[in-house]
Design an enzyme around this catalytic site. Structure first.
Site, short mmCIF file in Angstrom:
data_model
loop_
_atom_site.label_atom_id
_atom_site.label_comp_id
_atom_site.label_asym_id
_atom_site.label_seq_id
_atom_site.Cartn_x
_atom_site.Cartn_y
_atom_site.Cartn_z
N HIS A 55 0.80 -1.09 -0.01
CA HIS A 55 0.09 0.02 0.02
C HIS A 55 1.00 1.14 0.17
O HIS A 55 0.29 2.32 -0.37
CB HIS A 55 -0.82 -0.11 1.04
CG HIS A 55 -0.34 0.36 2.46
ND1 HIS A 55 0.21 -0.59 3.44
CD2 HIS A 55 -0.41 1.47 3.20
CE1 HIS A 55 0.55 0.08 4.31
NE2 HIS A 55 0.26 1.38 4.51
N ASP A 85 -0.97 -7.15 1.31
CA ASP A 85 0.28 -6.13 1.44
C ASP A 85 1.46 -6.10 1.26
O ASP A 85 2.02 -5.70 2.06
CB ASP A 85 -0.46 -5.39 2.60
CG ASP A 85 -0.11 -3.87 2.83
OD1 ASP A 85 0.00 -3.25 1.73
OD2 ASP A 85 0.16 -3.43 3.89
N SER A 160 5.75 1.34 8.03
CA SER A 160 5.11 0.28 7.23
C SER A 160 5.99 -0.23 6.40
O SER A 160 6.47 0.59 5.29
CB SER A 160 3.68 0.68 6.38
OG SER A 160 2.64 0.76 7.29
#
Length: 309
Positions: A55, A85, A160
């Protein structure tokens, strides 16, 4: 007095061990430049292979990676799987060491873990605990995460795609704020390895697509008995995409799907399980309730494209 000295020694030892763990895992922690402003974090998972959170990848070209020693090298995207993801990049030129990987299956609730990020030049760390572990967790887009790891720590901006690190400094997963909305979570090594293998070999992961929006529904007991259904659960169609596989087969808003290829469908998870990579291109028989009667629809399962993920 001796007890205080012992306590201080224990804390000093723990602090030093954690700093060593950050240093060890930080050698394989990189910054991925594939979006505006703040780069995301990635892990040099294997020799020449970077793994990060899908993402955070906002472009497919002109991607660079900043290594732990400060060098910036070019990278090319090998594939991405928004459903788990995970995105995989290949380094074009490198001689950096890959990650030292640990066993995510050894993690238990209560274990101390670290999340690392390299959104800037230097590595950053966040300390916390494994708060829960879910088995065979399925995302909204049909991806399967083996043992989704819930974290009691902060995943800061740019973290992330970065590594989850155990107390010894081994990397056991990839952190993501996007795989489970509202939760700080980590994708375990077992899932990262599986998805990385598939993306490196094929560049994508095929998943079934029927073009139907649905939600769980409970059937009246009288209807369940009248139609001799095995349970009172099903999914009602609240949307049918024009031109999609479901619409082509004759599905209509208000239909209730109770079985697919003879297997009961009690909720949306049941249906997603039956729409794995092996289902693409195949005819599946959907048993539906329409107007209080059972009907059969033959649906040719399509492949979920990026716009449907």
């Amino acid at each position: 007095m001796p007890s205080n000295t012992n306590s201080e020694s224990t804390l000093d030892a723990l602090s030093n061990d954690l700093a060593t763990a950050v240093e060890r895992a930080g050698r394989a922690t990189v910054a991925v430049h594939a979006r505006p402003r703040i780069p995301s974090t990635g892990v040099h998972w294997r020799a020449g292979v970077i793994v990060t959170a899908a993402h955070t990848m906002k472009r497919d070209e002109e991607i660079t990676v900043t290594l732990a020693d400060g060098r910036t090298v070019s990278a090319a995207i090998a594939g991405r799987d928004p459903a788990t993801d995970i995105a995989v990049l290949r380094l074009e030129n490198h001689d950096a060491p890959p990650a030292e990987l640990g066993e995510s299956a050894a993690l238990k609730v209560g274990h101390i873990v670290l999340a690392l990020g390299r959104a800037g030049g230097d590595v950053s760390a966040s300390l916390g605990l494994v708060s829960a572990i879910s088995t065979d967790w399925r995302t909204w887009h049909g991806g399967v995460i083996d043992r989704l790891i819930h974290l009691d720590l902060a995943i800061y901006d740019g973290f992330s795609g970065g590594p989850l690190v155990d107390a010894r400094g081994a990397i056991v997963g990839i952190n993501s704020s996007g795989v489970a909305r509202g939760l700080a979570a980590s994708i375990p090594r077992s899932t990262v390895d599986r998805v990385t293998d598939q993306l490196l070999s094929a560049g994508r992961i095929a998943r079934g697509y029927v073009g139907l929006a649905m939600q769980p529904v409970r059937l009246p007991s009288a209807l369940m008995h009248e139609l001799a259904l095995p349970s009172d659960g099903g999914v009602i169609l609240v949307g049918v995409e024009a031109g999609g596989p479901g619409a082509t087969a004759g599905a209509m808003i208000g239909d209730v799907v109770v079985a697919l290829d003879g297997k009961p469908v009690r909720n949306t998870d049941d249906l997603l399980v039956l729409l794995g990579p092996e289902s693409v291109g195949k005819h599946v028989q959907a048993r539906i309730i329409r107007g209080g009667a059972l009907h059969e629809l033959s649906i040719v399962v399509g492949e979920r494209s990026r716009r449907h993920r």
